[in-house]
Design an enzyme around this catalytic site. Structure first.
Site, mmCIF file in Angstrom:
data_model
loop_
_atom_site.group_PDB
_atom_site.id
_atom_site.type_symbol
_atom_site.label_atom_id
_atom_site.label_comp_id
_atom_site.label_asym_id
_atom_site.label_seq_id
_atom_site.Cartn_x
_atom_site.Cartn_y
_atom_site.Cartn_z
ATOM 1 N N THR A 1 67.532 -13.073 81.314
ATOM 2 C CA THR A 1 67.202 -13.121 80.637
ATOM 3 C C THR A 1 66.298 -14.924 81.228
ATOM 4 O O THR A 1 66.041 -14.873 80.378
ATOM 5 C CB THR A 1 67.170 -13.564 78.807
ATOM 6 O OG1 THR A 1 68.512 -14.496 79.291
ATOM 7 C CG2 THR A 1 67.651 -12.483 78.510
ATOM 8 N N GLU B 1 48.966 2.430 43.599
ATOM 9 C CA GLU B 1 48.333 3.879 43.020
ATOM 10 C C GLU B 1 46.983 2.864 42.387
ATOM 11 O O GLU B 1 46.413 3.051 41.722
ATOM 12 C CB GLU B 1 49.702 3.225 41.943
ATOM 13 C CG GLU B 1 50.539 4.194 42.593
ATOM 14 C CD GLU B 1 51.517 2.855 43.059
ATOM 15 O OE1 GLU B 1 51.695 2.357 42.937
ATOM 16 O OE2 GLU B 1 53.174 3.136 42.431
#
Length: 333
Positions: A167, A58
């Site tokens: 894997t 902001e």
């Protein structure tokens, strides 16, 4: 542009700083000046959260707007803070700038904020709208929101496998199943994580470094390296935080250390433990066009699975993306 479109622009600004704001949330903001009578209005002004110690989104947007912020509408993805931290409260800057309206994506569950920012703005006579594109913003800020609500990090379980969900070969060899584009994406994922966790067995077997190695011109902070168990003194992962005990306690300890997102990278036993305990918030799976072609190669998970089809875990498919020759599949709880 309407409120939703401008909030999405603020989200895009937040996404651009996702890897540089930790431990602060990644927030975007847009200031739209008031339209003079008979005018189509001037340009908007934008900002995103700076690295720690720098201004929040902001304040960056307000500084860019200058005098044009008076009477303007400010859009921000997360409720403005109303307390002194490393920087002064954003609510004070918004009030001082003379902003007429503030549009907020989601309220901040941090106990130091938690509605106080919205209340301070309304007390100052500013029109505040909360909840614009709230679902999208909450998805973008999910790790931060979980950390502030539970004290534990958002857990991402990353796995790489063949198309038959293996894997590594039976002898343990696995480098590299996936290609360069997928491996680059893993480093992006690490850059967005505050800590990376592996088991001590993976350290002994693969000796991973677990660092961010990106060549994108940004100065990425390295994630905290965490080992479940004890890593050898000479391992490349050192220096690392070594933890043991119940996983829930491990997550609480990491949360206390300011870890907002934890990336779990394995191995198969650790992946199974997190999955079986229901501690994973997001699964990221990299699939290579490879088949080991047998049941003797190593699986994604090491441990007992569902005993019957009724007990199979089902998630929600978030995205499927092609990375080179591989696929990146993201699954939500």
């Amino acid at each position: 542009m309407d409120d939703v479109e401008l909030m999405r622009r603020a989200m895009a600004l937040a996404a651009a700083v996702r890897s540089t704001t930790a431990p602060n949330p990644w927030v975007g903001s847009v200031v739209v000046p008031a339209k003079p009578s008979g005018s189509g209005g001037g340009p908007s002004f934008e900002g995103a959260t700076a690295p720690p110690g720098g201004p929040h989104a902001e304040v960056v947007a307000l500084a860019a707007a200058g005098d044009a912020a008076r009477g303007a509408t400010l859009y921000v993805t997360l409720e403005p803070c109303a307390h002194h931290g490393r920087t002064p409260p954003c609510t004070a800057a918004i009030i001082e700038a003379g902003v007429a309206r503030v549009v907020v994506g989601v309220e901040d569950p941090d106990p130091l904020v938690a509605g106080r920012g919205v209340a301070a703005l309304r007390h100052a006579g500013i029109d505040v709208t909360v909840g614009v594109a709230a679902g999208e913003v909450a998805e973008q800020l999910a790790p931060y929101l979980k950390h502030r609500r539970t004290g534990q990090p958002w857990v991402v379980l990353k796995m790489a496998a063949s198309l038959d969900a293996r894997t590594a070969a039976p002898d343990g060899t696995s480098r590299w199943i996936t290609g360069e584009a997928a491996r680059h994406d893993v480093h992006v994922l690490r850059s967005r994580s505050d800590a990376v966790l592996v088991g001590a067995g993976t350290v002994r077997a693969d000796d991973p470094e677990l660092t961010v190695r990106l060549h994108d011109g940004l100065d990425h902070a390295q994630p905290l390296r965490v080992v479940l168990g004890q890593a050898p003194p000479g391992a490349r992962v050192q220096p690392a935080l070594e933890l043991s005990g119940e996983l829930d306690d491990v997550l609480s300890e990491l949360g206390r250390r300011g870890v907002i997102q934890l990336l779990v990278e394995g191995g198969a036993t650790v992946a199974h433990e997190f999955h079986a305990a229901g501690l994973v918030d997001r699964y990221v799976l990299y699939l290579a066009p490879v088949f080991f072609g047998g049941d003797d190669a190593r699986p994604l998970f090491a441990g007992p699975g569902a005993g019957t089809i009724g007990d199979v875990w089902r998630g929600r498919l978030v995205s499927v993306e092609r990375l080179g020759e591989d696929l990146r599949v993201e699954v939500a709880v």
